[in-house]
Design a protein around this motif. Structure first.
Motif, short mmCIF file in Angstrom:
data_model
loop_
_atom_site.label_atom_id
_atom_site.label_comp_id
_atom_site.label_asym_id
_atom_site.label_seq_id
_atom_site.Cartn_x
_atom_site.Cartn_y
_atom_site.Cartn_z
N GLY A 333 -3.84 6.82 -23.69
CA GLY A 333 -3.75 7.43 -22.36
C GLY A 333 -5.06 8.11 -22.03
N PRO A 334 -5.08 8.90 -20.96
CA PRO A 334 -6.32 9.56 -20.57
C PRO A 334 -6.80 10.55 -21.63
N LYS A 335 -5.86 11.10 -22.41
CA LYS A 335 -6.22 12.00 -23.50
C LYS A 335 -5.68 11.43 -24.80
N LYS A 336 -6.23 11.92 -25.93
CA LYS A 336 -5.79 11.37 -27.20
C LYS A 336 -4.48 11.98 -27.70
N SER A 337 -4.03 13.06 -27.05
CA SER A 337 -2.80 13.68 -27.54
C SER A 337 -1.58 12.86 -27.12
N LEU A 339 2.22 11.85 -25.79
CA LEU A 339 3.02 12.25 -24.63
C LEU A 339 4.40 12.63 -25.15
N ILE A 340 4.70 13.93 -25.13
CA ILE A 340 6.00 14.38 -25.65
C ILE A 340 6.63 15.23 -24.56
N ALA A 348 14.40 12.31 -23.34
CA ALA A 348 13.04 12.81 -23.59
C ALA A 348 12.31 11.75 -24.41
N ALA A 349 10.97 11.84 -24.39
CA ALA A 349 10.18 10.78 -25.04
C ALA A 349 9.09 11.38 -25.92
N ALA A 350 8.72 10.66 -26.97
CA ALA A 350 7.51 10.96 -27.76
C ALA A 350 6.81 9.62 -27.98
N VAL A 351 5.79 9.39 -27.19
CA VAL A 351 5.11 8.09 -27.21
C VAL A 351 3.59 8.32 -27.12
#
Ligand SMILES: Cc1cc2nc3c(=O)[nH]c(=O)nc-3n(C[C@H](O)[C@H](O)[C@H](O)COP(=O)(O)OP(=O)(O)OC[C@H]3O[C@@H](n4cnc5c(N)ncnc54)[C@H](O)[C@@H]3O)c2cc1C
Length: 376
Positions: A333-337, A339-340, A348-351
């Motif tokens: 994504g736009p950042k390396k962290s 998406l949670i 809810a998602a952790a991807v």
């Protein structure tokens, strides 16, 4: 057509997790550990997990010097340090939880090959060590004095050592997660692809294409852990796929003069030895656009680049033949962290674990399970 018993016992759960990679299984384990009575189901489309978790290179890493320097272009210093800390602590946690033997973890250390045009990175090594001192207490990066001992070509002007990195067997890690989930009473169904998720009502529509059956599951909560394949069930998610290639040579007929995990080119290229063979992968940056793909196919341009590196830089003058190759799909994504986040009343998602899911997956699962727990 389902029976009375099937309808009564197989369709309703407290939590349904979609995806049985590192993140999905970690989520199920954390949730079930905190809620032992909860009925937890994991749905996986493959016969066994078929995402990045079983296709990766097994580097227990948190960032090479040039990769960390490169991160400053897209992240603030605090974000860079935070991400390194999350990765490093994530690795410590899985080692503590499962034990080095179960993961085949070896603390062989990380090394980065520095070419001529990257030599200026060495000037910043001390300031990066200082920035990371709160996490590690000691210096992370140091310069190897005997570059020639590695036997690389003279394109490599310096080698930087990272004393805290290592390697593991990702298949063993996944098996350890799978076993623990089973032991805790998590139900795992494979060969079922989720087609639709009702994010506000907890419905999960899945399909068994071989038997041509459709299953309407219902969860009080739903966890989306489908990483690169998420857009199908959460189209608005801010991520895109990034394919990675890994190649393994035939057993080498010469002694490999080094051990450890090696990086080049801001972390885009990586190699290590496994069972007397060379494992070499990456180079997605040689065709970023072409590698934004969900298809498991080999990009000839990238394969050519890696083959050339093996014969010209890693083992100059030696002929390397290749025994196998495979691809896996990551999510960026736009950042390396990662998406949670919550994505509806019930879901809810952790991807978007990027190229560091070995280090981040367990903690991402923990964070997601906490979000799901809220409001119970
Ligand atoms: C070639 C390669 C090399 C890598 N090397 C490293 C490394 O050395 N070190 C490191 O830390 N990281 C590495 N990574 C990254 C790491 O593997 C990932 O970040 C991590 O595995 C992500 O885990 P996950 O559980 O989020 O996703 P995945 O492992 O991709 O899991 C998602 C799961 O969801 C399933 N799924 C998807 N859609 C559906 C659906 N609709 N219904 C049911 N199931 C579904 C998939 O089959 C899959 O099993 C590498 C990745 C690749 C591809």
């Amino acid at each position: 057509m389902f029976s009375y018993w099937e309808n009564k016992h197989f369709f309703n759960y407290d939590l349904i997790v979609i995806g049985a990679g590192f993140v999905g299984l970690s989520t199920a384990i954390h949730y079930k550990s905190r809620n032992p009575k909860a009925r937890v189901l994991v749905l996986e489309r493959g016969v066994f997990p078929t995402g990045a978790s079983t296709k990766n290179a097994g580097f227990a890493c948190f960032g090479s010097l040039t990769e960390i320097l490169d991160d400053f272009w897209s992240m603030s210093p605090d974000e860079v340090v935070d991400l390194v800390e999350r990765r490093y602590k994530g690795l410590q946690k899985i080692r503590k939880k499962f034990g080095d033997k179960a993961l085949s973890y070896q603390g062989t250390k990380g090394f980065e090959l520095i070419e001529g045009e990257q030599l200026s990175a060495l000037d910043q090594m001390e300031s990066i060590n200082k920035l990371l001192r709160n996490i590690f207490k000691k210096e992370v990066f140091s310069l190897e004095s005997e570059t020639a001992a590695f036997g690389f070509s003279d394109r490599i002007k310096a080698v930087v050592r990272n004393r805290y990195e290592g390697e593991l067997d990702p298949g063993k890690y996944l098996n350890a997660l799978w076993q623990l989930a089973g032991k805790l009473g998590v139900k795992i169904l494979t060969g079922l692809e989720v087609m639709e998720v009702g994010k506000d009502d907890g419905t999960v529509l899945a399909e068994d294409s071989r038997l041509n059956l459709v299953f309407n599951f219902s969860g009080k909560k739903v966890a989306i852990c489908t990483n690169a394949f998420t857009k199908k069930i959460w189209p608005e998610s801010d991520l895109q796929p990034g394919r990675g290639l890994v190649m393994v040579s035939t057993p080498l007929n010469f002694e490999i003069p080094w051990e450890g995990t090696f990086h080049m080119d801001k972390g885009y290229v990586y190699f290590r030895k496994i069972d007397g063979r060379l494992l070499l992968g990456g180079a997605r940056n040689k065709d970023f656009e072409g590698e934004k793909s969900l298809k498991n196919e080999v990009n000839p341009k990238i394969k050519f680049h890696l083959e050339k590196l093996a014969q010209e830089v890693i083992f100059p003058g030696k002929r390397i033949t290749w025994e196998m190759e495979w691809t896996g799909i990551m999510a960026f994504g736009p950042k390396k962290s990662p998406l949670i986040q919550k994505v509806g009343e019930k879901a809810a998602a952790a991807v978007r674990l990027g190229g560091m899911g070995v280090a981040l997956g367990w903690q991402a699962g923990k964070e997601l399970s906490k979000i799901l727990d809220k409001g119970n």
